[in-house]
Design an enzyme around this catalytic site. Structure first.
Site, short mmCIF file in Angstrom:
data_model
loop_
_atom_site.label_atom_id
_atom_site.label_comp_id
_atom_site.label_asym_id
_atom_site.label_seq_id
_atom_site.Cartn_x
_atom_site.Cartn_y
_atom_site.Cartn_z
N SER A 17 3.73 -2.28 10.69
CA SER A 17 5.18 -2.21 10.93
C SER A 17 5.89 -3.50 10.49
CB SER A 17 5.47 -1.90 12.40
OG SER A 17 4.90 -0.67 12.80
N GLY B 22 1.49 3.10 10.35
CA GLY B 22 1.67 4.52 10.08
C GLY B 22 2.81 5.14 10.87
N ASN C 213 0.85 -1.18 0.00
CA ASN C 213 0.00 0.00 0.00
C ASN C 213 0.89 1.24 0.00
OD1 ASN C 213 -1.92 1.97 0.32
ND2 ASN C 213 -2.52 1.36 2.40
N GLU D 8 -5.00 -5.22 10.46
CA GLU D 8 -4.03 -4.15 10.68
C GLU D 8 -4.39 -3.39 11.96
OE1 GLU D 8 -1.89 -2.61 6.85
OE2 GLU D 8 -3.91 -1.78 6.93
N LYS E 271 -0.01 4.23 -0.27
CA LYS E 271 -0.73 5.35 0.34
C LYS E 271 -0.60 6.60 -0.54
CE LYS E 271 -0.34 3.27 4.87
NZ LYS E 271 -0.19 3.47 6.33
N GLU F 80 -7.12 4.34 7.95
CA GLU F 80 -6.95 5.77 7.65
C GLU F 80 -8.19 6.35 6.98
OE1 GLU F 80 -2.12 5.25 7.37
OE2 GLU F 80 -3.29 5.46 5.52
N HIS G 226 -9.48 0.52 4.98
CA HIS G 226 -8.25 0.87 5.69
C HIS G 226 -8.57 1.83 6.83
CE1 HIS G 226 -4.21 2.34 6.48
NE2 HIS G 226 -3.77 1.28 5.85
#
Length: 255
Positions: free
Chosen positions: A217, A174, A10, A168, A12, A100, A98
């Site tokens: 991570s 992030g 991803n 996730e 992003k 986010e 996701h």
């Protein structure tokens, strides 16, 4: 049963034309485990640039995904991309749910509606779920993840053949990530998710066949220990997918 190892990248909202040339160009020519399924998701502006790079290199292993899609048919929906538009240009995957985007206002029901539309239109879906640090502290991980999955079932998606679940935990992804989940933490949650799938009334043998990825991570240094867990079938990788070491993550199960 043996589930095919899956790695998603991803990207992003990162990159430039030059960066995509470099990142995707490197992946296109890399020595990748042919048994790994690989999907990368650049921002929408660079989807077709990435596809062109892969096609020019003759790389048929790496597929390209969108990071979002809208549930309505093409029409007066400013700023959106439809399932039909992605399909007609050869995009077969989309990331949905996701954290986010959930934090930006997408509800479980919104995500579920998009998943249903994507599947109906022939897209395969990487469905993201996961709990916050507070929810983990309060022992709500399984409840939160089950709620997010149940919304998709309630929307009418009973056949999960074209869904890959990505667990996730929000606290592990992030720039503000606290840490990666330990292999045991990830395995415990993945096993609980598989148990939930078995009880959800889905078509076929979804509990055994659905791939459940870990994201949070993930690095070249921790991926082998994570993938050694019985219920972890691959990874959805964020920042590390922009680095040359992404190849090492793709090759984590190579014999």
């Amino acid at each position: 049963m043996t589930r095919t190892y899956f790695v998603g990248g991803n990207f992003k909202m990162t990159g430039s034309r030059a960066a995509i040339d470099q990142i995707v160009g490197h992946l296109a020519k890399a020595d990748l485990d042919p048994n790994a399924e690989v999907v990368i998701a650049p921002t929408s502006l660079y989807i077709f640039q990435a596809k062109s790079i892969l096609e020019a290199a003759g790389n048929k292993q790496i597929k390209v995904a969108a990071q979002n899609v809208y549930h309505e048919k093409p029409g007066a929906h400013t700023g959106e991309i439809s399932v039909e538009q992605l399909k007609q240009d050869g995009v077969d995957w989309v990331i949905l749910g996701h954290s986010e985007r959930r934090q930006a206002g997408e509800t479980d029901e919104t995500v579920a509606t998009k998943v249903k539309a994507a599947l109906a239109g022939g897209l395969s879906v990487i469905l993201c779920i996961g709990e916050s640090a507070d929810e983990r502290r309060d022992n709500l991980t399984e409840k939160v993840c089950a709620r997010q999955l149940e919304a998709v079932v309630n929307a009418g998606a009973k056949n999960w053949k074209n869904i890959v679940v990505a667990y996730e935990p929000i606290w592990a992804i992030g720039a503000k990530a606290l840490r990666a989940a330990t292999p045991q933490e990830a395995q415990d949650t993945h096993a609980a998710l598989r148990k939930w799938l078995a009880s959800a009334g889905l078509e076929g043998n979804a509990a055994e066949e659905t791939r459940i990825l870990y994201g949070g991570s993930v690095t070249a240094e921790n991926c082998k220990e994570l993938i050694s867990q019985a219920d972890i079938d691959g990874f959805l990788v964020g920042g590390a997918s922009l680095k040359p070491a992404f190849v090492d993550i793709i090759n984590a199960t190579r014999k």
